[in-house]
Design a protein around this motif. Sequence first.
Motif: not given
Length: 87
Positions: A55, A58, A60-61
């Motif tokens: 995450a 990528n 996404t976090m």
Amino acid sequence: MKQERISVHLAPKMERGLLVVSDPEIRKQLQLADLRFLYSRAHWLAHEAKVMGLAIKNGTMTTAELDAKLEDMGALDLVYPELMRCE
């Protein structure tokens, strides 16, 4: 049917909450149960670390979200002191 007497008592070091089981077979079964629990937690932790790593990689976090997640897991006390020693 013969009844066996099983002795379970608190160990002298009460502050650690230790139990002493005198029956070797029951003690072995308890230790195996402890190991199974530890093993399952290790798998869970590895999975969580992988998910969080992917995450953050990528995007996404965020790092703040990751810090919050690690804090919720109680990992910050383990992670950051260890990293600080690696300088």
